[in-house]
Design a protein around this motif. Structure first.
Motif, PDB file in Angstrom:
ATOM      1  N   GLN A   1       0.803  -1.227   0.000  1.00  0.00           N
ATOM      2  CA  GLN A   1       0.000   0.000   0.000  1.00  0.00           C
ATOM      3  C   GLN A   1       0.836   1.278   0.000  1.00  0.00           C
ATOM      4  OE1 GLN A   1      -2.490  -0.483   3.442  1.00  0.00           O
ATOM      5  NE2 GLN A   1      -3.595  -2.249   2.597  1.00  0.00           N
ATOM      6  N   THR A   2       2.133   1.135   0.119  1.00  0.00           N
ATOM      7  CA  THR A   2       2.984   2.319   0.163  1.00  0.00           C
ATOM      8  C   THR A   2       2.955   3.055  -1.169  1.00  0.00           C
ATOM      9  OG1 THR A   2       4.874   0.928  -0.434  1.00  0.00           O
ATOM     10  CG2 THR A   2       4.587   1.454   1.905  1.00  0.00           C
ATOM     11  N   GLN A   3       3.036   4.384  -1.085  1.00  0.00           N
ATOM     12  CA  GLN A   3       2.958   5.217  -2.274  1.00  0.00           C
ATOM     13  C   GLN A   3       4.233   6.008  -2.537  1.00  0.00           C
ATOM     14  OE1 GLN A   3       0.280   5.071  -4.294  1.00  0.00           O
ATOM     15  NE2 GLN A   3      -0.582   3.538  -2.883  1.00  0.00           N
ATOM     16  N   THR A   4       5.110   6.086  -1.559  1.00  0.00           N
ATOM     17  CA  THR A   4       6.323   6.886  -1.719  1.00  0.00           C
ATOM     18  C   THR A   4       7.569   6.061  -1.419  1.00  0.00           C
ATOM     19  OG1 THR A   4       6.362   7.635   0.598  1.00  0.00           O
ATOM     20  CG2 THR A   4       5.040   8.927  -0.976  1.00  0.00           C
ATOM     21  N   LYS A   5       8.698   6.523  -1.956  1.00  0.00           N
ATOM     22  CA  LYS A   5       9.976   5.859  -1.698  1.00  0.00           C
ATOM     23  C   LYS A   5      10.349   5.949  -0.231  1.00  0.00           C
ATOM     24  CE  LYS A   5      12.026   6.554  -6.282  1.00  0.00           C
ATOM     25  NZ  LYS A   5      13.163   7.142  -7.035  1.00  0.00           N
ATOM     26  N   GLU A   6       9.968   7.062   0.393  1.00  0.00           N
ATOM     27  CA  GLU A   6      10.310   7.247   1.804  1.00  0.00           C
ATOM     28  C   GLU A   6       9.660   6.157   2.664  1.00  0.00           C
ATOM     29  OE1 GLU A   6       9.327   9.598  -0.215  1.00  0.00           O
ATOM     30  OE2 GLU A   6      11.166  10.795  -0.347  1.00  0.00           O
ATOM     31  N   GLU A   7       8.408   5.843   2.351  1.00  0.00           N
ATOM     32  CA  GLU A   7       7.711   4.806   3.113  1.00  0.00           C
ATOM     33  C   GLU A   7       8.346   3.436   2.875  1.00  0.00           C
ATOM     34  OE1 GLU A   7       3.104   6.233   3.445  1.00  0.00           O
ATOM     35  OE2 GLU A   7       3.801   5.617   1.457  1.00  0.00           O
ATOM     36  N   VAL A   8       8.688   3.160   1.626  1.00  0.00           N
ATOM     37  CA  VAL A   8       9.320   1.869   1.315  1.00  0.00           C
ATOM     38  C   VAL A   8      10.681   1.762   2.002  1.00  0.00           C
ATOM     39  CG1 VAL A   8      10.218   0.401  -0.515  1.00  0.00           C
ATOM     40  CG2 VAL A   8       8.132   1.728  -0.900  1.00  0.00           C
TER      41      VAL A   8
ATOM     42  N   LYS B   1      13.238  -4.116  -2.514  1.00  0.00           N
ATOM     43  CA  LYS B   1      14.085  -3.787  -3.661  1.00  0.00           C
ATOM     44  C   LYS B   1      13.268  -3.704  -4.954  1.00  0.00           C
ATOM     45  CE  LYS B   1      18.287  -5.941  -1.814  1.00  0.00           C
ATOM     46  NZ  LYS B   1      19.293  -7.027  -1.997  1.00  0.00           N
ATOM     47  N   GLU B   2      12.367  -4.642  -5.110  1.00  0.00           N
ATOM     48  CA  GLU B   2      11.517  -4.645  -6.311  1.00  0.00           C
ATOM     49  C   GLU B   2      10.624  -3.414  -6.341  1.00  0.00           C
ATOM     50  OE1 GLU B   2       9.336  -8.268  -6.245  1.00  0.00           O
ATOM     51  OE2 GLU B   2      11.115  -9.543  -6.506  1.00  0.00           O
ATOM     52  N   ARG B   3      10.079  -3.047  -5.182  1.00  0.00           N
ATOM     53  CA  ARG B   3       9.182  -1.885  -5.126  1.00  0.00           C
ATOM     54  C   ARG B   3       9.928  -0.603  -5.448  1.00  0.00           C
ATOM     55  NH1 ARG B   3       3.944  -1.236  -2.960  1.00  0.00           N
ATOM     56  NH2 ARG B   3       3.235   0.686  -3.948  1.00  0.00           N
ATOM     57  N   LEU B   4      11.133  -0.480  -4.932  1.00  0.00           N
ATOM     58  CA  LEU B   4      11.956   0.710  -5.222  1.00  0.00           C
ATOM     59  C   LEU B   4      12.355   0.749  -6.687  1.00  0.00           C
ATOM     60  CD1 LEU B   4      14.284   0.779  -2.073  1.00  0.00           C
ATOM     61  CD2 LEU B   4      12.453   2.393  -2.629  1.00  0.00           C
ATOM     62  N   SER B   5      12.610  -0.418  -7.274  1.00  0.00           N
ATOM     63  CA  SER B   5      12.958  -0.487  -8.672  1.00  0.00           C
ATOM     64  C   SER B   5      11.806  -0.022  -9.561  1.00  0.00           C
ATOM     65  CB  SER B   5      13.369  -1.912  -9.054  1.00  0.00           C
ATOM     66  OG  SER B   5      13.666  -2.011 -10.421  1.00  0.00           O
ATOM     67  N   VAL B   6      10.587  -0.415  -9.210  1.00  0.00           N
ATOM     68  CA  VAL B   6       9.410   0.008  -9.971  1.00  0.00           C
ATOM     69  C   VAL B   6       9.169   1.508  -9.841  1.00  0.00           C
ATOM     70  CG1 VAL B   6       6.890  -0.194 -10.114  1.00  0.00           C
ATOM     71  CG2 VAL B   6       8.303  -2.257  -9.822  1.00  0.00           C
TER      72      VAL B   6
END
Length: 289
Positions: free
Chosen positions: A226-233, A281-286
Motif C-alpha cells: 500500500q505504500t505510495q512513496t519511496k520514503e515509506e518503502v 528492492k523490487e518496489r523501489l525499482s518500480v
C-alpha cells in the motif's frame, strides 16, 4: 577406567606407529564408556603432530585434516559442544601429474609442479574459503579470499593448458563461486551450517512458526503493497534490516552454544524477512522507472 588408561598410553607410545588402530579402539570405547570419557580420549588422540601435520578437532561441520598417511572417517559427539560435530581425517593426497604430496586441504595447486588439482571431495565451503567454521564470518576476509582464488583459478588462465587442467579450472572456479555466495549472506550461511549439522528445513516450515510472528509478516507485506512513496518503502526496508541484524546476533549465539534447533527456528524467521527485503528492492525499482 583401566581401558581408558590403556588407551591413553597407546596414544602416547604407539599413536604415531598405529594410528588407524587407535581410532578403531576409540570408536569401540565410545560405545561402552560415558561420553565425557570419550571426549577426554579424543582430546588426547587428536592433538598429535605427525609429519608436520597438526591435527585438531573442528568445532562445526565436516573437516578434512591431515594425519600422517592414513585415512579414516570418524563421527564423534561431544557432550558440551554442538549436537552434531564431524571430524573427518583424510590422507595426504598426491599430485595427479608429478605425484608430489599435497599438504593443504583443499589443495588447489601442486606445491612442486604448480599444476591445478582436482576439487577436494570432502572439503566444505569453510575449508575452501579458508575461514572459521562459524556463523560470524569476516566478510572482508571472505571477499579477499574469493578474489585471490578467482584470479588463480579462472578458466581464462587455462585456455592453453591441457584438457584436464581446463576441466579442473572450470570446476574449481564454479565451486569457489558457490562457496563465496553461500557464506557471504547470513541466511544462506545459516542454512548451510544447519545442513552440515544434519538439520534441514522441511517444506511448509511456516506451519510450525509462531502465529503471532506470521500475522506480523502479513501486516508488513500489506503495508508494503500500500505504500505510495519511496520514503515509506525505505522506512520499511530500514526496519526490516534492523530485525535481520538482531536475528543475526541471536543465530550466532545459538550456533556458538551448539543449539541447532534454536538456530533453525531463528533462520526460518530470517527467511521471511529476507523475502520482504527482496520485495522492498523490487518496489523501489518500480518506483524508479
Amino acid at each position: 577406567m583401566q581401558a581408558l588408561n590403556t588407551l591413553r598410553c597407546s596414544c602416547t607410545s604407539r599413536g604415531f606407529r598405529n594410528a588407524n588402530t587407535l581410532l578403531g579402539n576409540t570408536k569401540c570405547l565410545q560405545n561402552v564408556l560415558p561420553r565425557t570419557y570419550c571426549s577426554t580420549i579424543l582430546d588426547t588422540a587428536f592433538t598429535f603432530n605427525i609429519k608436520g601435520a597438526l591435527v585438531t578437532r573442528g568445532c562445526f561441520g565436516t573437516t578434512s585434516q591431515l594425519l600422517g598417511c592414513f585415512k579414516s572417517n570418524h563421527t564423534i559427539v561431544y557432550p558440551n559442544s554442538l549436537s552434531r560435530t564431524f571430524c573427518t581425517v583424510s590422507e595426504t593426497g598426491s599430485c595427479w601429474r608429478c605425484g608430489a604430496p599435497l599438504h593443504l586441504t583443499p589443495a588447489f595447486f601442486c606445491p612442486a609442479c604448480e599444476v591445478i588439482q582436482a576439487p577436494e571431495e570432502h572439503a566444505n565451503y569453510f575449508d575452501i574459503m579458508d575461514c572459521d567454521k562459524s556463523f560470524a564470518v569476516d566478510t572482508q576476509r571472505l571477499q579477499k579470499r574469493y578474489l585471490h582464488l578467482q584470479r588463480s583459478l579462472h578458466p581464462d588462465k587455462f585456455s592453453r593448458k591441457t584438457q584436464k587442467e581446463q576441466e579442473y579450472s572450470e570446476i574449481q572456479s564454479a565451486l569457489v563461486n558457490k562457496a563465496y555466495k553461500t557464506l557471504l549472506k547470513p541466511l544462506s550461511r545459516g542454512l548451510y551450517m544447519l545442513e552440515l549439522g544434519g538439520v534441514h528445513l522441511e517444506e511448509g516450515t511456516d506451519i510450525s512458526a509462531d502465529p503471532g510472528f506470521l500475522l506480523e509478516i502479513m501486516e508488513i507485506n500489506e503495508r508494503l503493497e500500500q505504500t505510495q512513496t519511496k520514503e515509506e518503502v525505505n522506512s520499511i526496508g530500514t526496519s526490516i534490516q534492523g530485525r535481520v541484524e538482531d536475528l543475526t546476533e541471536k543465530i550466532n549465539a545459538s550456533f556458538r552454544k551448539g543449539d541447532l534447533q534454536s538456530a533453525k527456528v531463528l533462520i526460518v524467521e530470517m527467511k521471511y524477512f529476507a523475502n520482504i527485503q527482496e520485495k522492498v528492492k523490487e518496489r523501489l525499482s518500480v518506483m524508479a522507472v
